[in-house]
Design a protein around this motif. Structure first.
Motif, PDB file in Angstrom:
ATOM      1  N   LYS A 128     -10.696  12.162  -9.024  1.00  0.00           N
ATOM      2  CA  LYS A 128     -10.345  13.417  -9.713  1.00  0.00           C
ATOM      3  C   LYS A 128      -8.953  13.286 -10.344  1.00  0.00           C
ATOM      4  N   THR A 131      -9.103  11.198 -13.505  1.00  0.00           N
ATOM      5  CA  THR A 131      -9.695  11.956 -14.615  1.00  0.00           C
ATOM      6  C   THR A 131      -8.700  12.970 -15.165  1.00  0.00           C
ATOM      7  N   GLU A 132      -8.002  13.656 -14.275  1.00  0.00           N
ATOM      8  CA  GLU A 132      -7.069  14.698 -14.728  1.00  0.00           C
ATOM      9  C   GLU A 132      -5.864  14.107 -15.446  1.00  0.00           C
ATOM     10  N   LEU A 134      -5.710  11.236 -16.915  1.00  0.00           N
ATOM     11  CA  LEU A 134      -6.173  10.632 -18.181  1.00  0.00           C
ATOM     12  C   LEU A 134      -6.325  11.688 -19.272  1.00  0.00           C
ATOM     13  N   GLN A 135      -6.809  12.845 -18.878  1.00  0.00           N
ATOM     14  CA  GLN A 135      -7.006  13.916 -19.855  1.00  0.00           C
ATOM     15  C   GLN A 135      -5.693  14.293 -20.528  1.00  0.00           C
ATOM     16  N   VAL A 136      -4.642  14.371 -19.729  1.00  0.00           N
ATOM     17  CA  VAL A 136      -3.321  14.725 -20.257  1.00  0.00           C
ATOM     18  C   VAL A 136      -2.760  13.575 -21.092  1.00  0.00           C
ATOM     19  N   GLU A 138      -4.333  10.791 -22.513  1.00  0.00           N
ATOM     20  CA  GLU A 138      -5.128  10.142 -23.564  1.00  0.00           C
ATOM     21  C   GLU A 138      -4.545  10.368 -24.977  1.00  0.00           C
TER      22      GLU A 138
END
Ligand code: S3P
Length: 168
Positions: A128, A131-132, A134-136, A138
């Motif tokens: 998790k 993923t979190e 990476l979202q910020v 990317e």
């Protein structure tokens, strides 16, 4: 070529391994930003996070980026969070060709799960967290000059791809 080659990307993307191999192929010096930080502080990154906190680590990282960006002809492997600071990006890109080594969250998890030296991944749910973060990050990684996906590739294949990019 004088400009540095600057590798950015998430933890486990392969920056250090690729950077070392690339430096060998280009006959350049290799510099790992995390190693520079540890030797200038004389303590491990995990100790810096634990004793002084992430904000203090980012300040030290920023100073090292400033110093290293002034040098030339290097292959530099950056820590995964270097892109979070605008001034870091400006300093690294001023005298550098920035390459984003991209990897999928699944591959990152598989590559990092057995190691304990990355404080940001020492959490109950590392998948998790990856993923979190990476979202910020990317969109910040995407500011690099080039992107190379490392997910399904060997180190040699990634190095070959970077060499092709640099020849263009
Ligand atoms: C970090 C990545 C690490 C290291 C520190 C923080 C991050 O480097 O700088 O633990 O914020 O992504 P690697 O990407 O080389 O593991």
């Amino acid at each position: 070529m004088q400009k540095n080659i600057v590798l950015v990307g998430f933890m486990g993307a392969g920056k250090t391994a690729v950077g070392k191999a690339l430096a060998g192929r280009l006959n350049r010096h290799f510099s790992d930003l995390d190693d520079e930080i540890e030797s200038s502080e004389k303590r491990l990154i995990s100790a810096i996070f634990q004793e002084s906190g992430e904000a203090a680590f980012r300040e030290i990282e920023k100073k090292c980026v400033k110093y290293i960006s002034k040098r030339k002809n290097l292959v530099i492997a950056c820590g995964g969070g270097v892109v979070l600071d605008k001034e870091n990006m400006e300093n690294l890109q001023r005298n550098g060709i920035m390459i984003y080594l991209k990897a999928s969250p699944e591959v990152i998890y598989e590559r990092t799960k057995d190691y304990q030296h990355r404080p940001l991944l020492q959490v109950a749910d590392a998948k998790k967290q990856i993923t979190e973060l990476l979202q910020v990050r990317e969109p910040l990684y995407a500011q690099a000059d080039f992107t190379v996906d490392t997910s399904e590739k060997t180190i040699i294949q990634v190095v070959e791809e970077i060499l092709r990019i640099l020849k263009r």
